[in-house]
Design a protein around this motif. Sequence first.
Motif, PDB file in Angstrom:
ATOM      1  N   GLU A 105       2.203 -13.168   2.063  1.00 16.73           N
ATOM      2  CA  GLU A 105       0.945 -12.549   2.502  1.00 16.73           C
ATOM      3  C   GLU A 105       1.218 -11.124   2.955  1.00 16.73           C
ATOM      4  N   LEU A 106       0.294 -10.227   2.571  1.00 11.19           N
ATOM      5  CA  LEU A 106       0.335  -8.851   3.040  1.00 11.19           C
ATOM      6  C   LEU A 106      -0.944  -8.581   3.816  1.00 11.19           C
ATOM      7  N   GLU A 107      -0.799  -8.035   4.993  1.00  3.82           N
ATOM      8  CA  GLU A 107      -1.963  -7.678   5.802  1.00  3.82           C
ATOM      9  C   GLU A 107      -2.127  -6.170   5.763  1.00  3.82           C
ATOM     10  N   LEU A 108      -3.343  -5.734   5.463  1.00  4.45           N
ATOM     11  CA  LEU A 108      -3.650  -4.311   5.425  1.00  4.45           C
ATOM     12  C   LEU A 108      -4.806  -4.018   6.362  1.00  4.45           C
ATOM     13  N   GLU A 109      -4.827  -2.805   6.870  1.00  2.00           N
ATOM     14  CA  GLU A 109      -5.846  -2.437   7.846  1.00  2.00           C
ATOM     15  C   GLU A 109      -6.270  -0.991   7.663  1.00  2.00           C
ATOM     16  N   ARG A 110      -7.513  -0.746   8.006  1.00  2.00           N
ATOM     17  CA  ARG A 110      -8.078   0.618   7.923  1.00  2.00           C
ATOM     18  C   ARG A 110      -8.862   0.898   9.180  1.00  2.00           C
ATOM     19  N   GLY A 111      -8.629   2.053   9.784  1.00  2.00           N
ATOM     20  CA  GLY A 111      -9.403   2.447  10.954  1.00  2.00           C
ATOM     21  C   GLY A 111     -10.784   2.914  10.541  1.00  2.00           C
ATOM     22  N   LEU A 112     -11.765   2.702  11.418  1.00  2.00           N
ATOM     23  CA  LEU A 112     -13.154   3.072  11.123  1.00  2.00           C
ATOM     24  C   LEU A 112     -13.673   4.095  12.130  1.00  2.00           C
ATOM     25  N   LEU A 140     -11.054  -2.394   9.980  1.00  2.67           N
ATOM     26  CA  LEU A 140     -11.357  -3.281   8.857  1.00  2.67           C
ATOM     27  C   LEU A 140     -10.020  -3.814   8.357  1.00  2.67           C
ATOM     28  N   ARG A 141      -9.910  -5.146   8.294  1.00  2.84           N
ATOM     29  CA  ARG A 141      -8.634  -5.786   7.989  1.00  2.84           C
ATOM     30  C   ARG A 141      -8.820  -6.745   6.825  1.00  2.84           C
ATOM     31  N   LEU A 142      -7.739  -6.958   6.102  1.00  2.00           N
ATOM     32  CA  LEU A 142      -7.753  -7.947   5.025  1.00  2.00           C
ATOM     33  C   LEU A 142      -6.350  -8.493   4.836  1.00  2.00           C
ATOM     34  N   VAL A 143      -6.297  -9.661   4.226  1.00  2.00           N
ATOM     35  CA  VAL A 143      -5.027 -10.292   3.864  1.00  2.00           C
ATOM     36  C   VAL A 143      -5.055 -10.568   2.373  1.00  2.00           C
ATOM     37  N   THR A 144      -4.002 -10.185   1.692  1.00  2.00           N
ATOM     38  CA  THR A 144      -3.907 -10.462   0.263  1.00  2.00           C
ATOM     39  C   THR A 144      -2.509 -10.996  -0.040  1.00  2.00           C
ATOM     40  N   THR A 145      -2.246 -11.235  -1.300  1.00  2.00           N
ATOM     41  CA  THR A 145      -0.957 -11.799  -1.704  1.00  2.00           C
ATOM     42  C   THR A 145      -0.118 -10.763  -2.445  1.00  2.00           C
ATOM     43  N   ASN A 146       1.168 -11.021  -2.509  1.00  2.00           N
ATOM     44  CA  ASN A 146       2.097 -10.042  -3.072  1.00  2.00           C
ATOM     45  C   ASN A 146       1.856  -9.730  -4.543  1.00  2.00           C
ATOM     46  N   ASP A 147       1.198 -10.635  -5.266  1.00  2.00           N
ATOM     47  CA  ASP A 147       0.968 -10.421  -6.700  1.00  2.00           C
ATOM     48  C   ASP A 147      -0.256  -9.571  -6.991  1.00  2.00           C
ATOM     49  N   ASN A 148      -1.093  -9.333  -5.994  1.00  2.00           N
ATOM     50  CA  ASN A 148      -2.400  -8.713  -6.229  1.00  2.00           C
ATOM     51  C   ASN A 148      -2.268  -7.194  -6.394  1.00  2.00           C
ATOM     52  N   GLY A 161       0.593 -15.492 -10.188  1.00  2.38           N
ATOM     53  CA  GLY A 161      -0.697 -14.806 -10.269  1.00  2.38           C
ATOM     54  C   GLY A 161      -0.681 -13.659 -11.241  1.00  2.38           C
ATOM     55  N   HIS A 162      -1.123 -12.491 -10.801  1.00  5.03           N
ATOM     56  CA  HIS A 162      -1.255 -11.333 -11.673  1.00  5.03           C
ATOM     57  C   HIS A 162       0.057 -11.010 -12.384  1.00  5.03           C
ATOM     58  N   ALA A 163      -0.025 -10.847 -13.709  1.00  2.00           N
ATOM     59  CA  ALA A 163       1.122 -10.470 -14.543  1.00  2.00           C
ATOM     60  C   ALA A 163       2.278 -11.460 -14.421  1.00  2.00           C
ATOM     61  N   GLY A 164       1.965 -12.704 -14.058  1.00  2.00           N
ATOM     62  CA  GLY A 164       3.005 -13.725 -13.957  1.00  2.00           C
ATOM     63  C   GLY A 164       3.875 -13.624 -12.723  1.00  2.00           C
ATOM     64  N   ILE A 165       3.474 -12.810 -11.747  1.00  2.09           N
ATOM     65  CA  ILE A 165       4.270 -12.626 -10.525  1.00  2.09           C
ATOM     66  C   ILE A 165       4.155 -13.871  -9.641  1.00  2.09           C
TER      67      ILE A 165
END
Length: 276
Positions: free
Chosen positions: A269-276, A216-224, A260-264
């Motif tokens: 982009e940060l990519e995170l992943e989780r094994g299933l 399971l993979r996702l991409v988010t941003t550095n401010d999140n 974004g969050h807290a004015g950051i």
Amino acid sequence: MIAGLDHVQVAAPPGGEDAARAFYAELLGLPEIVKPERLRARGGVWFQCGDHQLHVGVEEPFAPARKAHPALAVPRSAELAVLAERLQAAGRPVAWDGPRIYTEDPFGNRLELLAPHAEVVVRALAEDERPWAAAVLVERWGDDLVVVHGREHRLRELPALVAEAGGERAGLATYLLGDGVCELMSLDALTVGGGVGGALLEAVADVARATGRRRLRLVTTNDNLPGLRLYQRHGFRLTALRPGALDAARARKPQIPAAGHAGIPIRDELELERGL
């Protein structure tokens, strides 16, 4: 620019420090903070409340706040029930309202305590709910167009899950099934602190496993920062960092904000992943 909330303050009459400690520290369990020396002569007492602070300040003449109030989050509904019993045993009023209670401190100030919903149910989005989902996505994202790995996707067209709590729609997640991987494309909890985000995240993981995906993979941003906290608590690990990726994304989606969050500043982009 406002970066966030530092503290909230409630008032107390002169000499109310010990009563404040008995209620906020001993009964509610908030750690006391030593006030800066230059402010001690004013009286009052400060407490730590999660990432923020709650200040009890002296006011004369004093009048309790009957409507305006702080709302304090309790991690689990069972703990809120225990706390309600403790408040009642201490002679404090307790009024239930769904997953929250209202009470009063020793000075008559209104106080709200809330916990996640006792039960969050996650199900597939029905076709007749697509207009609702599209409206949520536009409200939360400014547009349902997302750019991930240089590819454009319309969130409203993707498979989606809905979280329900208390008979109301409380969250939405969209995902994309790929070769051996399921990609979480969006996650929106419409009720803060209700356990909705985690329930949706685990439901997407269940879909991925049921369809034979191993990651399971996702991409988010550095401010999140709130999202990163949630994802890591649910077993995700950082697998890639793409510095400056949002500059290229803005060329295709100009409505991506600069901060974004807290004015950051939103840059990477940060990519995170989780094994299933």
